[in-house]
Scaffold this active site. Sequence first.
Site: not given
Ligand code: COA
Length: 251
Positions: A115, A135
């Site tokens: 966004e 989301e």
């Molecule tokens: N907010 C806070 N922390 C986040 C984050 C977010 N939106 N996205 C990733 N992180 C953090 C994870 O909690 C993790 O932290 P940790 O190592 O302390 O556990 C770190 O970033 C790495 O992410 P991780 O999920 O372990 O990596 P992955 O390769 O397994 O997955 C994603 C990557 C992007 C697919 C996954 O992190 C994800 O789905 N994130 C959320 C995306 C989302 O929904 N965004 C919209 C929010 S409204």
Amino acid sequence: MDGFQTILYEKDGGLAWLTLNRPHVLNAINLQMRDELWEAAHAALYDPDVGVVVFRGAGERAFCAGADISEFGTAPSYVEARRARQQRDLWGFLEDFPKPLVAAIHGYALGAGIELPLFCDIRIASEDARLGLPEVNLGYIPSAGGTQTMPRTVPRGVALHMILTGDPIGAEEALRWGLVHRVVPRAELYLEAERLARQLLERPPEALRLAKVALRRGLDLPLDEALRLDGRLARRLLADEGLRRTLARQG
Ligand code: COA
């Protein structure tokens, strides 16, 4: 600029690099980052030496994985959360930003991580980019403008598909739908962003500013009003002494 903890702000000959800098959480945007982006964007706006701003993300894995989920529901009260958003409306500020904004996107660009680039004028992605609005998976909807900016950027059906499924798309598909303007190998991403930014820096800033106003405002008006707006802006430029000098020089 000193004092930021979640972003880096670096100036280089007319170009301001604004780097989201929380790579341990894939550059998720927490409240502090939001406030620092607000401050840095204002610094770039008021700095006459800055002509173009380029956003990018630190680390290898992501431009930005969206809003910081760990802060969801932690505001002291709903009213206070709304007030903070209204007082520092970062997205509205970027939407009206008068200087060109470029996004250099690599890795994950999810939620607010796409966004934010949607408020930019030019989006370049590296081949590894994954862009999406996840989301709904959290029982939420895109709230940094995505329900409006996405369908104004890609076809409505594509926007609906992205918003309803929450599934990310790859860089090539994003290019096909016009969500990004160019796809380059990861190693070339910032070179290409800089090349484009420097090209913009050579253009007269007032023409760029009014072109942005014409497109951003005009597209949401009925055509007759939009054409009047276009005429007013063009006349304003014609009355500009600098433009007259440029045209005279070009014979
Ligand atoms: N907010 C806070 N922390 C986040 C984050 C977010 N939106 N996205 C990733 N992180 C953090 C994870 O909690 C993790 O932290 P940790 O190592 O302390 O556990 C770190 O970033 C790495 O992410 P991780 O999920 O372990 O990596 P992955 O390769 O397994 O997955 C994603 C990557 C992007 C697919 C996954 O992190 C994800 O789905 N994130 C959320 C995306 C989302 O929904 N965004 C919209 C929010 S409204």
